[in-house]
Write an enzyme that holds these catalytic residues in place. Structure first.
Site, PDB file in Angstrom:
ATOM      1  N   ASP A 177     -28.912  69.426 115.126  1.00 26.72           N
ATOM      2  CA  ASP A 177     -29.025  68.454 114.027  1.00 26.72           C
ATOM      3  C   ASP A 177     -28.152  67.219 114.227  1.00 26.72           C
ATOM      4  OD1 ASP A 177     -30.867  70.030 112.767  1.00 26.72           O
ATOM      5  OD2 ASP A 177     -29.451  70.919 111.345  1.00 26.72           O
ATOM      6  N   LYS A 179     -23.732  72.580 130.429  1.00 24.05           N
ATOM      7  CA  LYS A 179     -24.100  73.547 129.387  1.00 24.05           C
ATOM      8  C   LYS A 179     -23.867  72.853 128.046  1.00 24.05           C
ATOM      9  CE  LYS A 179     -22.585  76.148 133.013  1.00 24.05           C
ATOM     10  NZ  LYS A 179     -21.822  75.611 134.140  1.00 24.05           N
ATOM     11  N   HIS A 235     -14.470  82.821 134.815  1.00 29.39           N
ATOM     12  CA  HIS A 235     -15.405  81.713 135.014  1.00 29.39           C
ATOM     13  C   HIS A 235     -15.001  80.493 134.191  1.00 29.39           C
ATOM     14  CE1 HIS A 235     -19.485  79.708 134.713  1.00 29.39           C
ATOM     15  NE2 HIS A 235     -19.454  80.001 135.999  1.00 29.39           N
ATOM     16  N   HIS A 256     -25.507  71.008 136.237  1.00 36.26           N
ATOM     17  CA  HIS A 256     -24.594  72.125 136.002  1.00 36.26           C
ATOM     18  C   HIS A 256     -24.058  72.140 134.574  1.00 36.26           C
ATOM     19  CE1 HIS A 256     -20.815  74.547 136.964  1.00 36.26           C
ATOM     20  NE2 HIS A 256     -21.794  75.297 137.405  1.00 36.26           N
ATOM     21  N   ASP A 268       1.251  69.669 129.612  1.00 38.06           N
ATOM     22  CA  ASP A 268       2.384  69.329 128.747  1.00 38.06           C
ATOM     23  C   ASP A 268       2.179  69.648 127.276  1.00 38.06           C
ATOM     24  OD1 ASP A 268       3.552  68.418 131.042  1.00 38.06           O
ATOM     25  OD2 ASP A 268       3.356  66.287 130.578  1.00 38.06           O
ATOM     26  N   LYS A 323     -13.274  77.094 132.908  1.00 41.05           N
ATOM     27  CA  LYS A 323     -12.904  75.854 133.600  1.00 41.05           C
ATOM     28  C   LYS A 323     -12.049  75.039 132.632  1.00 41.05           C
ATOM     29  CE  LYS A 323     -17.582  76.693 134.760  1.00 41.05           C
ATOM     30  NZ  LYS A 323     -17.593  77.137 136.080  1.00 41.05           N
TER      31      LYS A 323
END
Length: 482
Positions: free
Chosen positions: A231, A226, A400, A224, A407, A402
């Protein structure tokens, strides 16, 4: 043979329960969560054949059996040297802003569990939505000189995906090393495009290929993540896949997401993480070289750790990090997640701190991209509202992102949803950031999103129809499988 013909069902039932009892013994010896164990045992004994299939697909703990090996990469001399260079002593860790206070417990937690080093010499840019991400990403790819590595749950050869893949082919023709890992269930690339990619000299492998990817849904362990590494100097990580769904210019439904662009020391552990996956999916072991881990000279010093979790890690690292951050909150916790299907630890932590007069706000989509996930999420909201948690339904489109801010000094951006699958099954990656400026920017993102939300009220929410509550309860039972 005649006997077998006449007693085929009895034989199959005996065979089923022989395997089922063996599985029950295995479950008991593993000493897993009693509720989870009891669910599987009841299924195995009460549902002949079906119980075995469900247990085979979802009940085996691969984190313990270690079918996902990382040894070929992690044992190489160059990787060990890079890890040693990233090693920080106690004095260095103490240089991190004193205001981190108890949040600094995350640093040794991740180091002790997965040797995740705290890196300091980093530049971090927050990216809001896919339009901005791809503008930056394409620019960085065009300027790449040595190699480009991509690891994505979803790459589609639609408009934005084709643009990216064509650009990578151009860079491959310039002599750059291009490697791509795609999840076989999440991605959709035509045979024609795959041939073009191969002819361009790009190396691409699918993660855990399945026979009928369109019909497997969420089954099995998926990649899952991404990740982009360019380089060895620039890295990208977050919630945005390569698909028109994530680009509002190409999408009918507004899609709200968050990603980050990294430069500096943190790119090295991100690169190592990519290579561990590459080693698993490719046939030939790749020899590491210093060119994949160049020196950095960043102008900024943003402390962060790259946290990874999956069946190849001994612990649920990201879930544990989120848990510690929540339980050590003193002022507030702001969470944005598309799927809120938490385990008991996270749920209890949020309820306890909310009842302790710590501000807890959570944004979830009003309309999800999965009806069953939507009902499962909604099944948890009443008990949160009763504990004093402020819950908001995002109404502008689909959120979408996440992210979490605690604090004003700690934040996390990554691929991990607040659900069973992300915590226990999928391969995930998050950046844990110990910086007031980044936390402040994420808080601004959060407050802007609140303008496009409906606040739920406990008294009215608990009066929703019984039929709806029944559907939610059924969806919740399926939560570990979503």
């Amino acid at each position: 043979m005649e006997f077998i013909k006449n007693h085929i069902w009895q034989i199959l039932i005996v065979f089923n329960y022989t395997l089922a009892l063996s599985a029950v013994a295995t479950i008991l010896l593993k000493k897993i969560n009693p509720t989870k164990a009891l669910s599987y045992i009841i299924g195995l004994l009460a549902l002949p054949f079906l119980g075995l299939i469900v247990y085979y697909l979802f009940g085996q703990e691969y984190r313990k059996t270690k079918i996902f090996s990382r040894k070929n990469v992690l044992n190489q001399t160059i990787i060990k040297k890079i890890q040693e260079q990233l090693e920080l002593n106690t004095k260095s860790i103490n240089k991190v802003d004193d205001l981190l206070d108890q949040k600094s417990k995350l640093i040794p937690l991740l180091y002790n569990s997965e040797k995740s080093k705290l890196t300091i010499n980093n530049e971090v840019k927050l990216i809001k939505n896919g339009d901005d991400k791809f503008k930056l990403l394409f620019k960085d790819i065009k300027e790449a000189k040595n190699h480009i590595h991509l690891e994505y749950f979803a790459i589609e050869d639609d408009q934005i995906g084709t643009e990216l893949l064509n650009l990578l082919c151009e860079k491959a023709s310039e002599g750059l090393e291009i490697r791509i890992v795609i999840d076989d269930v999440g991605s959709s690339i035509s045979s024609k495009m795959k041939r073009k990619i191969k002819d361009c000299g790009i190396q691409m492998h699918s993660f855990m290929p399945v026979l009928f990817s369109k019909f497997t849904g969420q089954m099995n362990y998926r990649d899952h993540r991404k990740i982009t590494v360019i380089d060895g100097k620039i890295g990208y990580v977050g919630g945005i896949n390569v698909s028109d769904h994530y680009v509002n210019a190409n999408n009918d439904r507004y899609w709200r997401d968050t990603h980050i662009r990294l430069a500096g020391e943190a790119v090295k552990p991100l690169q190592i993480l990519f290579f561990t996956t590459w080693d698993f999916v490719s046939d030939n072991a790749l020899e590491m070289s210093k060119s994949y881990f160049p020196d950095h000279n960043c102008k900024e010093n943003v402390p962060l750790q790259i946290a990874a979790s999956g069946p190849d890690t001994d612990w649920s690292n990201i879930m544990e990090s989120i848990f510690i951050a929540i339980t050590n909150a003193e002022d507030y916790v702001y969470i944005t997640t598309p799927y809120f299907i938490p385990n008991s630890e996270i749920l209890t932590a949020l309820q306890v701190i909310a009842r302790s007069n710590i501000e807890v706000k959570i944004i979830v989509p009003k309309k999800s991209d999965s009806w069953i996930a939507e009902y499962a999420t909604n099944s948890y909201l009443e008990m949160l509202l009763a504990a004093g948690v402020e819950v908001y339904h995002y109404t502008k489109g689909f959120v979408h992102a996440k992210t979490m801010v605690v604090d004003g000094v700690f934040s996390t951006v990554g691929t991990t949803n607040m659900d069973y699958r992300s915590f226990n099954i999928n391969f995930e990656v998050n950046a844990l950031i110990y910086d007031k400026k980044i936390s402040s920017e994420l808080t601004e993102f959060f407050n802007e999103d609140l303008k496009d939300c409906e606040k739920l009220e406990w008294q009215s929410w608990k009066k929703r129809p019984k039929r709806t509550k029944i559907i939610e309860a059924i969806a919740r039972l399926m939560a570990p499988l979503l």
